[in-house]
Write a protein that holds these residues in place. Structure first.
Motif, PDB file in Angstrom:
ATOM      1  N   LEU A   1       0.752  -1.214  -0.035  1.00 13.57           N
ATOM      2  CA  LEU A   1       0.089  -0.123   0.042  1.00 13.57           C
ATOM      3  C   LEU A   1       0.879   1.350   0.213  1.00 13.57           C
ATOM      4  O   LEU A   1       0.323   2.217  -0.278  1.00 13.57           O
ATOM      5  CB  LEU A   1      -0.776   0.108   1.325  1.00 13.57           C
ATOM      6  N   ASN A   2       2.168   1.001   0.537  1.00 14.26           N
ATOM      7  CA  ASN A   2       3.029   2.379   0.460  1.00 14.26           C
ATOM      8  C   ASN A   2       2.412   3.498   1.172  1.00 14.26           C
ATOM      9  O   ASN A   2       2.089   4.592   0.444  1.00 14.26           O
ATOM     10  CB  ASN A   2       3.233   2.673  -0.943  1.00 14.26           C
ATOM     11  N   ILE A   3       2.004   3.461   2.173  1.00 20.56           N
ATOM     12  CA  ILE A   3       1.159   4.175   2.893  1.00 20.56           C
ATOM     13  C   ILE A   3       1.928   5.513   3.336  1.00 20.56           C
ATOM     14  O   ILE A   3       2.893   5.535   3.873  1.00 20.56           O
ATOM     15  CB  ILE A   3       0.667   3.648   4.362  1.00 20.56           C
ATOM     16  N   LYS A   4       1.042   6.903   3.084  1.00 18.59           N
ATOM     17  CA  LYS A   4       1.726   7.922   3.412  1.00 18.59           C
ATOM     18  C   LYS A   4       1.070   8.497   4.955  1.00 18.59           C
ATOM     19  O   LYS A   4      -0.327   8.107   5.049  1.00 18.59           O
ATOM     20  CB  LYS A   4       1.205   9.063   2.358  1.00 18.59           C
ATOM     21  N   ASP A   5       1.691   9.256   5.500  1.00 20.53           N
ATOM     22  CA  ASP A   5       1.182   9.554   6.876  1.00 20.53           C
ATOM     23  C   ASP A   5       0.015  10.650   6.814  1.00 20.53           C
ATOM     24  O   ASP A   5      -0.625  10.699   7.609  1.00 20.53           O
ATOM     25  CB  ASP A   5       2.381  10.179   7.871  1.00 20.53           C
ATOM     26  N   ASP A   6      -0.081  11.248   5.742  1.00 14.52           N
ATOM     27  CA  ASP A   6      -1.269  12.108   5.579  1.00 14.52           C
ATOM     28  C   ASP A   6      -2.172  11.985   4.235  1.00 14.52           C
ATOM     29  O   ASP A   6      -3.076  12.553   3.989  1.00 14.52           O
ATOM     30  CB  ASP A   6      -0.638  13.763   5.173  1.00 14.52           C
ATOM     31  N   GLY A   7      -1.991  10.331   3.941  1.00 17.54           N
ATOM     32  CA  GLY A   7      -3.230   9.932   2.956  1.00 17.54           C
ATOM     33  C   GLY A   7      -4.376   9.555   3.231  1.00 17.54           C
ATOM     34  O   GLY A   7      -4.947   9.556   4.525  1.00 17.54           O
ATOM     35  N   LEU A   8      -5.357   9.259   2.250  1.00 18.24           N
ATOM     36  CA  LEU A   8      -6.721   8.986   2.321  1.00 18.24           C
ATOM     37  C   LEU A   8      -6.517   7.376   1.973  1.00 18.24           C
ATOM     38  O   LEU A   8      -6.400   6.998   0.759  1.00 18.24           O
ATOM     39  CB  LEU A   8      -7.616   9.783   1.678  1.00 18.24           C
TER      40      LEU A   8
ATOM     41  N   SER B   1      -6.044  -1.604  11.370  1.00 20.65           N
ATOM     42  CA  SER B   1      -5.007  -1.065  12.544  1.00 20.65           C
ATOM     43  C   SER B   1      -3.556  -0.823  12.205  1.00 20.65           C
ATOM     44  O   SER B   1      -2.915   0.136  12.428  1.00 20.65           O
ATOM     45  CB  SER B   1      -5.078  -2.138  13.696  1.00 20.65           C
ATOM     46  N   GLU B   2      -3.160  -1.654  11.227  1.00 18.93           N
ATOM     47  CA  GLU B   2      -1.873  -1.142  10.736  1.00 18.93           C
ATOM     48  C   GLU B   2      -1.762  -0.010   9.775  1.00 18.93           C
ATOM     49  O   GLU B   2      -0.838   0.726   9.701  1.00 18.93           O
ATOM     50  CB  GLU B   2      -1.127  -2.614   9.974  1.00 18.93           C
ATOM     51  N   ILE B   3      -2.891   0.268   9.015  1.00 22.32           N
ATOM     52  CA  ILE B   3      -3.039   1.182   8.156  1.00 22.32           C
ATOM     53  C   ILE B   3      -2.813   2.466   8.993  1.00 22.32           C
ATOM     54  O   ILE B   3      -2.270   3.532   8.747  1.00 22.32           O
ATOM     55  CB  ILE B   3      -4.249   1.444   7.207  1.00 22.32           C
ATOM     56  N   LEU B   4      -3.857   2.598  10.101  1.00 19.63           N
ATOM     57  CA  LEU B   4      -4.041   3.722  11.043  1.00 19.63           C
ATOM     58  C   LEU B   4      -2.652   4.095  11.759  1.00 19.63           C
ATOM     59  O   LEU B   4      -2.398   5.569  11.904  1.00 19.63           O
ATOM     60  CB  LEU B   4      -4.985   3.407  12.033  1.00 19.63           C
ATOM     61  N   LYS B   5      -1.957   3.101  12.232  1.00 20.84           N
ATOM     62  CA  LYS B   5      -0.407   3.155  12.782  1.00 20.84           C
ATOM     63  C   LYS B   5       0.227   4.135  11.961  1.00 20.84           C
ATOM     64  O   LYS B   5       1.204   4.776  12.393  1.00 20.84           O
ATOM     65  CB  LYS B   5       0.204   1.873  13.024  1.00 20.84           C
ATOM     66  N   GLN B   6       0.349   3.890  10.433  1.00 19.38           N
ATOM     67  CA  GLN B   6       1.080   4.471   9.559  1.00 19.38           C
ATOM     68  C   GLN B   6       0.436   5.958   9.057  1.00 19.38           C
ATOM     69  O   GLN B   6       1.326   6.816   8.581  1.00 19.38           O
ATOM     70  CB  GLN B   6       1.535   3.763   8.635  1.00 19.38           C
ATOM     71  N   CYS B   7      -0.862   5.956   8.984  1.00 22.42           N
ATOM     72  CA  CYS B   7      -1.547   7.197   8.672  1.00 22.42           C
ATOM     73  C   CYS B   7      -2.011   7.930   9.645  1.00 22.42           C
ATOM     74  O   CYS B   7      -3.109   8.040   9.880  1.00 22.42           O
ATOM     75  CB  CYS B   7      -2.823   6.630   7.639  1.00 22.42           C
ATOM     76  N   THR B   8      -1.004   8.823  10.350  1.00 21.99           N
ATOM     77  CA  THR B   8      -1.397   9.410  11.675  1.00 21.99           C
ATOM     78  C   THR B   8      -2.056  10.836  11.386  1.00 21.99           C
ATOM     79  O   THR B   8      -2.683  11.320  12.180  1.00 21.99           O
ATOM     80  CB  THR B   8      -0.136   9.557  12.267  1.00 21.99           C
TER      81      THR B   8
ATOM     82  N   GLU C   1     -14.093  -0.248  18.224  1.00 21.95           N
ATOM     83  CA  GLU C   1     -13.272  -0.393  19.464  1.00 21.95           C
ATOM     84  C   GLU C   1     -11.996  -0.566  19.380  1.00 21.95           C
ATOM     85  O   GLU C   1     -11.065  -0.101  19.945  1.00 21.95           O
ATOM     86  CB  GLU C   1     -13.922  -1.562  20.413  1.00 21.95           C
ATOM     87  N   ARG C   2     -11.389  -1.531  18.569  1.00 22.86           N
ATOM     88  CA  ARG C   2      -9.976  -1.863  18.420  1.00 22.86           C
ATOM     89  C   ARG C   2      -9.299  -0.771  17.665  1.00 22.86           C
ATOM     90  O   ARG C   2      -8.307  -0.337  17.967  1.00 22.86           O
ATOM     91  CB  ARG C   2     -10.046  -2.917  17.541  1.00 22.86           C
ATOM     92  N   LEU C   3      -9.903  -0.142  16.864  1.00 24.52           N
ATOM     93  CA  LEU C   3      -9.315   1.034  16.041  1.00 24.52           C
ATOM     94  C   LEU C   3      -9.128   2.302  16.953  1.00 24.52           C
ATOM     95  O   LEU C   3      -8.390   3.186  16.640  1.00 24.52           O
ATOM     96  CB  LEU C   3      -9.982   1.306  14.759  1.00 24.52           C
ATOM     97  N   LYS C   4     -10.160   2.466  17.813  1.00 26.16           N
ATOM     98  CA  LYS C   4      -9.984   3.413  18.502  1.00 26.16           C
ATOM     99  C   LYS C   4      -8.882   3.444  19.629  1.00 26.16           C
ATOM    100  O   LYS C   4      -8.378   4.621  20.305  1.00 26.16           O
ATOM    101  CB  LYS C   4     -11.255   3.661  19.678  1.00 26.16           C
ATOM    102  N   GLN C   5      -8.130   2.228  19.992  1.00 30.37           N
ATOM    103  CA  GLN C   5      -7.156   2.194  20.532  1.00 30.37           C
ATOM    104  C   GLN C   5      -5.664   2.613  19.774  1.00 30.37           C
ATOM    105  O   GLN C   5      -4.711   2.661  20.436  1.00 30.37           O
ATOM    106  CB  GLN C   5      -6.829   0.741  21.061  1.00 30.37           C
ATOM    107  N   VAL C   6      -5.943   2.808  18.396  1.00 30.40           N
ATOM    108  CA  VAL C   6      -4.742   3.331  17.661  1.00 30.40           C
ATOM    109  C   VAL C   6      -4.883   4.737  17.369  1.00 30.40           C
ATOM    110  O   VAL C   6      -3.881   5.478  17.444  1.00 30.40           O
ATOM    111  CB  VAL C   6      -4.754   2.503  16.327  1.00 30.40           C
ATOM    112  N   GLY C   7      -6.216   5.156  17.010  1.00 31.44           N
ATOM    113  CA  GLY C   7      -6.424   6.524  16.310  1.00 31.44           C
ATOM    114  C   GLY C   7      -7.710   6.870  16.577  1.00 31.44           C
ATOM    115  O   GLY C   7      -8.636   5.985  16.468  1.00 31.44           O
ATOM    116  N   THR C   8      -8.045   8.154  16.252  1.00 33.93           N
ATOM    117  CA  THR C   8      -9.251   8.358  15.951  1.00 33.93           C
ATOM    118  C   THR C   8      -9.765   9.000  14.418  1.00 33.93           C
ATOM    119  O   THR C   8     -10.845   9.335  14.300  1.00 33.93           O
ATOM    120  CB  THR C   8      -9.895   9.694  17.078  1.00 33.93           C
ATOM    121  N   ASN C   9      -8.838   8.867  13.752  1.00 35.96           N
ATOM    122  CA  ASN C   9      -8.798   9.431  12.238  1.00 35.96           C
ATOM    123  C   ASN C   9      -9.460   8.382  11.327  1.00 35.96           C
ATOM    124  O   ASN C   9      -8.802   7.933  10.262  1.00 35.96           O
ATOM    125  CB  ASN C   9      -7.651  10.164  11.876  1.00 35.96           C
ATOM    126  N   PHE C  10     -10.552   7.920  11.708  1.00 34.60           N
ATOM    127  CA  PHE C  10     -11.166   6.804  10.825  1.00 34.60           C
ATOM    128  C   PHE C  10     -12.559   6.947  11.053  1.00 34.60           C
ATOM    129  O   PHE C  10     -13.333   7.527  11.814  1.00 34.60           O
ATOM    130  CB  PHE C  10     -10.879   5.325  11.343  1.00 34.60           C
TER     131      PHE C  10
END
Length: 314
Positions: free
Chosen positions: A15-22, A35-42, A61-70
């Motif tokens: 996926l080559n994730i960018k930290d500011d990507g969509l 979860s892994e996408i959220l860790k890199q897409c901060t 609930e699982r994603l909320k433990q990583v971030g809120t940008n989802f």
């Protein structure tokens, strides 16, 4: 059983994730890949889609433990275009499809996906829809059943199994998964029953595909996903059987591989392609992953990248 995301690291790398990507995870499941996408897409945003309301609830609930940008969306991924439109999103940097049944769905005997556990015939990924496996088995004609078993399950004894189902259900409905397994076994030759592998596997796959319209939805979301990629955006897909992989390979080929021309004819113009394949041969699980996760055996990962200058509608 603990859910283990298949080809997790390989998928995230592709996926080559960018930290500011969509990004869009079209198959949220239990949130392993998301979860892994959220860790890199901060600094960006993740849109996570699933037609299973239970998956949405547990994974949120699982994603909320990583971030809120989802944003989690309870819908079918075939509606990707209208979903993104409703969010005011024209194009994204990456889209993920992890196809097939998730481990929690398969391991929950009440969902009726497994041919090893007894349950009412169901197999609905979206439990709000009307069509289920019971309706397919008890209301489709033997010709329709035979076609489904042959096309979606590649079952060589499709017609014999369909005839046996018709014969048994005339006496009483076939209600449960293990009842159906018994009917399938009755239709198969002894030499087939002695072979390695479960005799009902292909038929159950075929019914599940029919109930959830999986192949039709796959073609729709792939074509829409390609339109929605930004330049350098990527669409990656994990498939679990040959029918899915064939569709992905063909649709990717149509937009990323130059058509063959007669070399003896003068070249009138160079074909301009807006996409390129990330990998020509599918990525498969390592031996280490196969030891930990038996369900990774049939998994294949393919990816494609947009190289055009703008995100035009196809």
């Amino acid at each position: 059983m603990k859910h283990i995301s298949v080809l997790l690291h390989e998928t995230i790398d592709m996926l080559n994730i960018k930290d500011d990507g969509l990004y869009v995870d079209c198959t949220l499941g239990r949130g392993g890949h998301s979860s892994e996408i959220l860790k890199q897409c901060t600094k960006g945003h993740l849109y996570a889609i699933d037609c299973d309301a239970q998956a949405i609830q547990e994974s949120s609930e699982r994603l909320k433990q990583v971030g809120t940008n989802f944003t989690c969306i309870h819908d079918s991924f075939q509606n990707l275009g209208s979903i993104l439109d409703s969010m005011g999103v024209e194009a994204v940097d990456g889209i993920l499809l992890d196809l097939g049944v998730s481990s929690p769905q398969f391991d929950d005997e009440k969902r009726g996906f497994s041919y090893r556990m007894d349950a009412r015939l169901d197999m609905r990924m979206n439990q709000e829809q009307q069509l289920d496996a019971w309706m397919v088995i008890n209301s489709y004609s033997k010709e329709e059943l035979s076609h489904i078993f042959k096309e979606y399950g590649e079952e060589p004894f499709a017609y014999k199994i369909a005839c046996q189902i018709e014969k048994v259900r005339k006496e009483k409905p076939i209600d449960s998964t293990l009842q159906l397994v018994d009917v399938i076994k009755q239709a198969l030759p002894e030499k087939v029953l002695r072979k390695k592998g479960h005799p009902a596997k292909k038929v159950f796959q075929a019914i599940r595909i029919e109930v959830n319209h999986e192949l039709d939805q796959l073609s729709i979301v792939l074509k829409e996903g390609l339109k929605r990629l930004k330049p350098n955006g990527r669409l990656v897909v994990i498939t679990f059987h040959s029918l899915e992989d064939r569709i992905v390979k063909q649709i990717f080929k149509e937009v990323a591989v130059p058509k063959k021309v007669d070399k003896r004819l003068p070249e009138l113009r160079i074909e301009k392609l807006d996409y390129q394949l990330i990998n020509r041969k599918p990525v498969v699980a390592t031996n280490e992953e196969l030891i930990d996760n038996n369900r990774a055996h049939s998994a294949k990962l393919r990816g494609i990248e947009r190289i055009g200058s703008e995100c035009e509608k196809m």
